[in-house]
Design an enzyme around this catalytic site. Structure first.
Site, PDB file in Angstrom:
ATOM      1  CG  ASN A 129      -1.658   6.764   2.424  1.00  0.00           C
ATOM      2  OD1 ASN A 129      -0.997   5.840   2.868  1.00  0.00           O
ATOM      3  ND2 ASN A 129      -2.096   7.779   3.175  1.00  0.00           N
ATOM      4  CG  ASP A 130      -1.234  11.099   2.483  1.00  0.00           C
ATOM      5  OD1 ASP A 130      -2.069  10.363   1.928  1.00  0.00           O
ATOM      6  OD2 ASP A 130      -1.447  11.689   3.539  1.00  0.00           O
ATOM      7  CD  GLU A 165      -7.214  13.850   5.844  1.00  0.00           C
ATOM      8  OE1 GLU A 165      -7.409  13.597   4.637  1.00  0.00           O
ATOM      9  OE2 GLU A 165      -7.232  12.979   6.730  1.00  0.00           O
ATOM     10  CD1 TRP A 204      -0.185   7.740   9.996  1.00  0.00           C
ATOM     11  CD2 TRP A 204      -1.911   9.107  10.362  1.00  0.00           C
ATOM     12  NE1 TRP A 204      -1.297   6.961  10.168  1.00  0.00           N
ATOM     13  CE2 TRP A 204      -2.378   7.770  10.384  1.00  0.00           C
ATOM     14  CE3 TRP A 204      -2.838  10.146  10.567  1.00  0.00           C
ATOM     15  CZ2 TRP A 204      -3.720   7.455  10.617  1.00  0.00           C
ATOM     16  CZ3 TRP A 204      -4.168   9.827  10.797  1.00  0.00           C
ATOM     17  CH2 TRP A 204      -4.596   8.494  10.812  1.00  0.00           C
ATOM     18  CD1 TRP A 258      -1.103   2.337   2.238  1.00  0.00           C
ATOM     19  CD2 TRP A 258      -2.863   1.670   1.036  1.00  0.00           C
ATOM     20  NE1 TRP A 258      -2.002   3.357   2.246  1.00  0.00           N
ATOM     21  CE2 TRP A 258      -3.112   2.979   1.517  1.00  0.00           C
ATOM     22  CE3 TRP A 258      -3.853   1.055   0.251  1.00  0.00           C
ATOM     23  CZ2 TRP A 258      -4.282   3.678   1.234  1.00  0.00           C
ATOM     24  CZ3 TRP A 258      -5.020   1.761  -0.017  1.00  0.00           C
ATOM     25  CH2 TRP A 258      -5.224   3.031   0.459  1.00  0.00           C
ATOM     26  NE  ARG A 270      -5.320  13.481   9.482  1.00  0.00           N
ATOM     27  CZ  ARG A 270      -6.497  13.323  10.102  1.00  0.00           C
ATOM     28  NH1 ARG A 270      -6.554  13.291  11.419  1.00  0.00           N
ATOM     29  NH2 ARG A 270      -7.623  13.237   9.414  1.00  0.00           N
ATOM     30  CG  ASP A 271      -1.633  15.556   7.452  1.00  0.00           C
ATOM     31  OD1 ASP A 271      -2.786  15.534   6.993  1.00  0.00           O
ATOM     32  OD2 ASP A 271      -1.091  14.556   7.964  1.00  0.00           O
ATOM     33  CD  GLN A 301       1.814   8.618   5.749  1.00  0.00           C
ATOM     34  OE1 GLN A 301       0.913   8.315   6.535  1.00  0.00           O
ATOM     35  NE2 GLN A 301       3.071   8.814   6.146  1.00  0.00           N
TER      36      GLN A 301
HETATM   37  N1  DQQ Z   1      -3.209  10.309   5.164  1.00  0.00           N
HETATM   38  C1  DQQ Z   1      -2.219  10.332   6.232  1.00  0.00           C
HETATM   39  C2  DQQ Z   1      -2.630  11.483   7.165  1.00  0.00           C
HETATM   40  C3  DQQ Z   1      -3.299  12.419   6.221  1.00  0.00           C
HETATM   41  C4  DQQ Z   1      -4.079  11.480   5.320  1.00  0.00           C
HETATM   42  C5  DQQ Z   1      -2.169   8.986   6.918  1.00  0.00           C
HETATM   43  C6  DQQ Z   1      -4.436  12.123   4.000  1.00  0.00           C
HETATM   44  O1  DQQ Z   1      -1.496  12.071   7.795  1.00  0.00           O
HETATM   45  O2  DQQ Z   1      -4.124  13.342   6.889  1.00  0.00           O
HETATM   46  O3  DQQ Z   1      -1.662   8.031   6.004  1.00  0.00           O
HETATM   47  O4  DQQ Z   1      -4.631  11.148   3.004  1.00  0.00           O
END
Ligand code: DQQ
Length: 541
Positions: free
Chosen positions: A21-22, A201, A82, A19, A146-147, A38
């Site tokens: 993601n970001d 986010e 994250w 997997w 977050r982020d 991520q």
């Molecule tokens: N994905 C992350 C977070 C963020 C979200 C976690 C956005 O930090 O807010 O994998 O896709």
């Protein structure tokens, strides 16, 4: 190569399995581009032990996957690492700020720095012993904070960073200041807030030159720049941006337009594109945008195929001539992958015509089309402020065809067109102007069931003085990235054809409108495969 994996891409960034993601902490440092992201190292689904995986490149197209840079290991990030960002401190010192899910499941912000600055790949990162450096302030839910963004330096010599948050159903972007990048003070006034949007986010904030295409470093503030704030709204699963003015001595960002929750809001991409992040490439003076493109198949499909998640081709972004919106364009480096080319010039597309573009690998291709601007006066009337373009595109297929359009490309099409993804334009006359509708229609992309085949659409302004309308499409097995009007409108989609796979994929150019359209130029290239490998594999090769 593609037998068992018809949907894996040949030139889009993805890890070898599992997997993703970001995009996290993208940066250019001493000749090397870094992308962290991520990643769930254990499965093709999002998990509760998310790490910062790490890859490096010299051209943003060919990549070497390294070992993970940051993994859960301390009380402040034991339940996942994250998203976050990188900042290059004075003296060329990179630093990462990232969100840790701590032992109480609170979201806290942590610092990490390279262990060895002389390692060109910055393989190892050390967590700051006094982490976390930022914890949830009052008025913010402890599990919705977050982020952290890339930080910028004010004229007062203080650092600023923004962090996504939520309080009730109010989405907030919180600003913190610091003199030393270790001790941070919250600004009691939210940097940006919206009601009824849910959590903000992956906020981003950066300057753009009012004139020209060059990028600007994050801390620049002068009359030659405007600022862009971007927010990923979890509740909408879209990335919205706002162009405006940054009044730094008041920590105030004044956007030209506010979030309306309608199709009038500006989005980087009107298809699937989320959690995006920019960085300044000071080697080539570019602002580069990365976007996470999730899957449109089912979780079970992801488990079966053993991977999930792509990144978009990195896009250079700059302000358009009106100063009101951004233009995005695939970085020129992707053109190095272009192989054999087919050209069609000066073809007239009569109503109902469809021409196959053969001779290139239609499942792995780069296409640029220039249409001559047609006669506009008998365009159908529309009130584009009251119609949802995505709905119009969805009805489009159902409804009878129009006067000027739909015309465009059928990509990843089976020979009999029973499977096809249609990228098209339709031109309408609105009360005071002409508008273009750009559609990416996934409804017939595959005979397979339980796929998200949502059709996407967006309006764009037509300048009748212009002689042409342009379309560029990057095709790579299960991703289609479309750029209308030289990057003013971008739509990304994911498709999983069951017939139009590999050499059985076809490409057509068509015109379904009653008015003929002149194809002034079409260039289509086969795209070669990018070199995206694990460092370990390279070691033993
Ligand atoms: N994905 C992350 C977070 C963020 C979200 C976690 C956005 O930090 O807010 O994998 O896709």
């Amino acid at each position: 190569l593609h037998e068992g994996q018809p949907y894996r891409t040949s030139y889009h960034f993805q890890p070898s399995k599992n997997w993703m993601n970001d995009p996290n902490g993208p940066m250019y440092y001493k000749g090397v581009y870094h992308l962290f992201y991520q990643h769930n190292p254990f499965a093709a689904t999002f998990g509760d032990q998310i790490v910062w995986a790490h890859s490096v490149s010299y051209d943003l197209i060919n990549w070497i996957h390294l070992n993970n840079a940051i993994e859960p290991s301390e009380p402040y990030d034991i339940n996942s690492c994250w998203s976050g960002s990188a900042t290059i401190l004075p003296g060329e010192k990179p630093v990462i700020l990232y969100t840790g899910i701590d032992e109480n499941k609170h979201q806290v912000q942590n610092l990490a720095t390279p262990k060895d600055l002389s390692d060109p790949f910055l393989r190892e990162w050390i967590k700051y012993p006094q982490n976390p450096v930022i914890t949830p302030p009052n008025g913010v839910e402890v599990d919705n904070f977050r982020d952290p963004s890339t930080a910028w330096l004010g004229k007062d010599g203080k650092w600023r960073v923004i962090i996504g948050a939520q309080n009730g159903d109010e989405g907030k972007v919180i600003l913190f200041q610091s003199d030393d990048f270790f001790n941070w003070t919250v600004d009691p006034n939210p940097f940006y807030a919206t009601d009824k949007t849910g959590v903000c986010e992956c906020p981003d904030f950066f300057p753009v030159f009012i004139h020209g295409r060059n990028g600007v470093d994050t801390s620049v503030q002068n009359p030659s720049v405007r600022h862009v704030a971007k927010i990923s709204y979890l509740s909408r699963q879209h990335d919205y941006y706002f162009v405006g003015k940054y009044v730094d001595d008041q920590e105030l960002f004044i956007p030209d337009t506010n979030f309306t929750g309608t199709s009038l809001d500006l989005r980087y991409d009107y298809g699937k594109f989320y959690a995006s992040k920019t960085f300044f490439d000071h080697q080539k003076h570019r602002r580069i945008l990365w976007g996470w493109i999730n899957e449109s198949d089912s979780t079970q499909d992801d488990i079966d195929k053993g991977w999930a998640g792509l990144q978009s081709i990195p896009r250079q972004v700059w302000l358009d001539e009106t100063g009101k919106r951004l233009i995005q364009w695939p970085i020129e480096d992707v053109e190095k992958l272009r192989g054999e080319q087919i050209s069609i010039n000066g073809e007239k597309l009569e109503s109902g015509s469809r021409i196959e573009v053969s001779g290139i690998t239609a499942s792995q291709a780069d296409i640029e089309v220039i249409y001559e601007m047609p006669e506009l006066e008998n365009a159908e009337l529309i009130d584009s402020d009251s119609v949802d373009p995505q709905l119009l595109c969805s009805q489009e297929y159902a409804s009878s065809c129009g006067t000027i359009g739909p015309f465009g490309l059928s990509v990843l099409a089976s020979e009999d067109l029973i499977e096809q993804t249609e990228i098209s334009f339709h031109i309408y006359k609105a009360p005071t102007r002409y508008v273009g509708l750009m559609c990416s229609d996934q409804s017939r992309s595959s005979l397979r069931k339980d796929l998200d085949k949502t059709t996407y659409g967006a309006f764009f302004d037509i300048d009748p003085r212009l002689k042409t309308i342009s379309l560029r499409v990057l095709i790579d097995h299960s991703i289609v990235e479309s750029f209308g009007e030289e990057g003013r409108v971008c739509i990304t989609s994911r498709v999983y054809p069951s017939l139009a796979i590999g050499k059985d994929a076809h490409l057509f150019v068509f015109n379904k409108g009653t008015q003929s359209i002149s194809l002034s130029k079409l260039n289509a290239w086969s795209m070669n495969k990018a070199q995206i490998n694990n460092e370990k594999a390279l070691d033993c090769s």
